[in-house]
Design an enzyme around this catalytic site. Structure first.
Site, PDB file in Angstrom:
ATOM      1  N   ASN A   9       0.880  -1.171   0.000  1.00  0.00           N
ATOM      2  CA  ASN A   9       0.000   0.000   0.000  1.00  0.00           C
ATOM      3  C   ASN A   9       0.917   1.221   0.000  1.00  0.00           C
ATOM      4  O   ASN A   9       1.449   1.596   1.030  1.00  0.00           O
ATOM      5  CB  ASN A   9      -0.896  -0.032   1.250  1.00  0.00           C
ATOM      6  CG  ASN A   9      -1.703   1.244   1.418  1.00  0.00           C
ATOM      7  OD1 ASN A   9      -1.846   2.036   0.489  1.00  0.00           O
ATOM      8  ND2 ASN A   9      -2.242   1.441   2.622  1.00  0.00           N
ATOM      9  N   LYS A  11       0.237   4.233  -0.341  1.00  0.00           N
ATOM     10  CA  LYS A  11      -0.357   5.462   0.219  1.00  0.00           C
ATOM     11  C   LYS A  11      -0.050   6.648  -0.702  1.00  0.00           C
ATOM     12  O   LYS A  11       0.007   6.471  -1.919  1.00  0.00           O
ATOM     13  CB  LYS A  11       0.120   5.694   1.659  1.00  0.00           C
ATOM     14  CG  LYS A  11      -0.049   4.423   2.512  1.00  0.00           C
ATOM     15  CD  LYS A  11       0.125   4.641   3.981  1.00  0.00           C
ATOM     16  CE  LYS A  11      -0.077   3.314   4.719  1.00  0.00           C
ATOM     17  NZ  LYS A  11      -0.021   3.443   6.164  1.00  0.00           N
ATOM     18  N   HIS A  94      -9.482   1.796   4.502  1.00  0.00           N
ATOM     19  CA  HIS A  94      -8.233   1.881   5.265  1.00  0.00           C
ATOM     20  C   HIS A  94      -8.438   2.802   6.470  1.00  0.00           C
ATOM     21  O   HIS A  94      -9.198   3.770   6.395  1.00  0.00           O
ATOM     22  CB  HIS A  94      -7.104   2.414   4.376  1.00  0.00           C
ATOM     23  CG  HIS A  94      -5.772   2.299   5.012  1.00  0.00           C
ATOM     24  ND1 HIS A  94      -5.312   3.235   5.918  1.00  0.00           N
ATOM     25  CD2 HIS A  94      -4.814   1.348   4.922  1.00  0.00           C
ATOM     26  CE1 HIS A  94      -4.121   2.846   6.347  1.00  0.00           C
ATOM     27  NE2 HIS A  94      -3.793   1.716   5.759  1.00  0.00           N
ATOM     28  N   GLU A  96      -6.743   5.092   7.630  1.00  0.00           N
ATOM     29  CA  GLU A  96      -6.477   6.513   7.335  1.00  0.00           C
ATOM     30  C   GLU A  96      -7.685   7.151   6.656  1.00  0.00           C
ATOM     31  O   GLU A  96      -7.987   8.327   6.877  1.00  0.00           O
ATOM     32  CB  GLU A  96      -5.203   6.633   6.478  1.00  0.00           C
ATOM     33  CG  GLU A  96      -3.959   6.357   7.318  1.00  0.00           C
ATOM     34  CD  GLU A  96      -2.807   5.724   6.563  1.00  0.00           C
ATOM     35  OE1 GLU A  96      -2.796   5.776   5.318  1.00  0.00           O
ATOM     36  OE2 GLU A  96      -1.907   5.164   7.235  1.00  0.00           O
ATOM     37  N   GLU A 166      -5.864  -4.660  10.359  1.00  0.00           N
ATOM     38  CA  GLU A 166      -4.772  -3.720  10.638  1.00  0.00           C
ATOM     39  C   GLU A 166      -5.066  -2.970  11.935  1.00  0.00           C
ATOM     40  O   GLU A 166      -5.833  -2.008  11.941  1.00  0.00           O
ATOM     41  CB  GLU A 166      -4.659  -2.698   9.501  1.00  0.00           C
ATOM     42  CG  GLU A 166      -4.358  -3.314   8.155  1.00  0.00           C
ATOM     43  CD  GLU A 166      -3.712  -2.298   7.211  1.00  0.00           C
ATOM     44  OE1 GLU A 166      -2.583  -2.544   6.788  1.00  0.00           O
ATOM     45  OE2 GLU A 166      -4.323  -1.259   6.932  1.00  0.00           O
ATOM     46  N   GLY A 172       2.225   2.326  10.702  1.00  0.00           N
ATOM     47  CA  GLY A 172       3.186   3.407  10.549  1.00  0.00           C
ATOM     48  C   GLY A 172       3.869   3.816  11.839  1.00  0.00           C
ATOM     49  O   GLY A 172       4.534   4.843  11.901  1.00  0.00           O
ATOM     50  N   SER A 212       3.090  -2.045  10.263  1.00  0.00           N
ATOM     51  CA  SER A 212       4.536  -2.148  10.490  1.00  0.00           C
ATOM     52  C   SER A 212       5.100  -3.529  10.171  1.00  0.00           C
ATOM     53  O   SER A 212       6.055  -3.973  10.800  1.00  0.00           O
ATOM     54  CB  SER A 212       4.888  -1.733  11.920  1.00  0.00           C
ATOM     55  OG  SER A 212       4.541  -0.364  12.133  1.00  0.00           O
TER      56      SER A 212
HETATM   57  P1  PGA Z   1       2.660   0.358   7.578  1.00  0.00           P
HETATM   58  O1  PGA Z   1       1.218   0.571   6.905  1.00  0.00           O
HETATM   59  O2  PGA Z   1       3.185  -0.952   7.027  1.00  0.00           O
HETATM   60  O3  PGA Z   1       3.480   1.525   7.120  1.00  0.00           O
HETATM   61  O4  PGA Z   1       2.454   0.296   9.038  1.00  0.00           O
HETATM   62  C1  PGA Z   1       0.349  -0.509   6.730  1.00  0.00           C
HETATM   63  C2  PGA Z   1      -0.946   0.008   6.134  1.00  0.00           C
HETATM   64  O5  PGA Z   1      -1.396   1.075   6.533  1.00  0.00           O
HETATM   65  O6  PGA Z   1      -1.541  -0.630   5.254  1.00  0.00           O
END
Ligand code: PGA
Length: 250
Positions: A9, A11, A94, A96, A166, A172, A212
């Site tokens: 992803n 982003k 997601h 976010e 998640e 993140g 992460s």
């Molecule tokens: P990250 O993001 O691996 O940077 O923690 C995962 C995601 O949001 O899909």
């Protein structure tokens, strides 16, 4: 045994030129794997990604789509537009999007339905926040997200969906769920699907872990019995790291 679905992803990262060099580097690194490889790129990188992955084992995904086919929805993208551009997968709901853009279980459901109707494969994200976990509400939150977010998804439609568990506190942050935490939560989620769609459908359903995940911890996470893959943010932006995750469990 199921193979794994490893999805990057990206982003809001990578210009067109940056996307091109990342994909060119990635293609040979992941060419030989039994796992399914997906890169979910910004809309402006879709054309480049589709062109550069043609004839390879890399599938292209988007990061959102709208529930309407067309109309006065400034800033949104219709599922059919993604299909026409050569996109196969789409991330929906997601955290976010839920946190910053007002996404709810109802809009997640609407977007998922529209994506399915257009022939896309949704990767539907769920997960609890740190406060919800600390309050002992993880199971309640996951149950609500699945119950509301999949309310009128049929058993047939479920076959085309991937779920990404998640935990928001792990996204993140560099804090990863332990192998056991990830597996326990995913097993719990699978149980919710089993209650609605039956054990066979729930066992067939791919449920990824995200938060992460990196080249250091992927092997342990992906070795867990209920973890069917990963949705990878930060580590998917570096070809060698993403490739290491793709190959971590084969
Ligand atoms: P990250 O993001 O691996 O940077 O923690 C995962 C995601 O949001 O899909």
């Amino acid at each position: 045994m199921k193979n794994k679905i490893i999805a990057g992803n990206w982003k809001m990262n990578k210009t067109r030129a940056e996307a091109e060099s990342l994909i060119r580097e990635l293609v040979p690194l992941v060419a030989h794997t039994p796992n399914t490889v997906v890169i979910c790129v910004p809309f402006t990188d879709i054309y480049t990604a589709v062109e550069l992955t043609r004839g390879t084992n890399i599938h292209v995904g988007a990061q959102n789509c709208h529930w309407k086919e067309s109309g006065a929805y400034t800033g949104e993208i219709a599922p059919s537009m993604l299909v026409e551009a050569g996109v196969e997968y789409v991330v929906i709901g997601h955290s976010e999007r839920r946190t910053y853009f007002g996404e709810t279980d109802a809009t997640v459901l609407a977007r998922t339905k529209a994506a399915l109707a257009a022939g896309l494969k949704p990767i539907v994200c769920i997960g609890e926040t740190l406060a919800e976990r600390q309050d002992g509400r993880m199971e309640e939150v996951l149950t609500r997200q699945v119950t509301e977010g999949f309310r009128d998804i049929s058993a047939e439609e479920l076959k085309h969906i991937t779920v990404a568990y998640e935990p928001v506190w792990a996204i993140g942050t560099g804090v990863t769920a332990t192998d056991e935490q990830a597996n326990d939560a995913i097993r719990y989620v699978r149980g919710i699907f089993a209650a609605k769609y039956g054990k066979e459908a729930a066992d067939r359903l791919y449920i990824q872990y995200g938060g992460s995940m990196n080249d250091g911890n992927a092997k342990g996470l992906l070795a867990m019995s209920d973890v069917d893959g990963g949705l990878i943010g930060g580590a998917s932006l570096v070809a060698s790291k993403f490739a290491a995750i793709v190959h971590a469990h084969e």
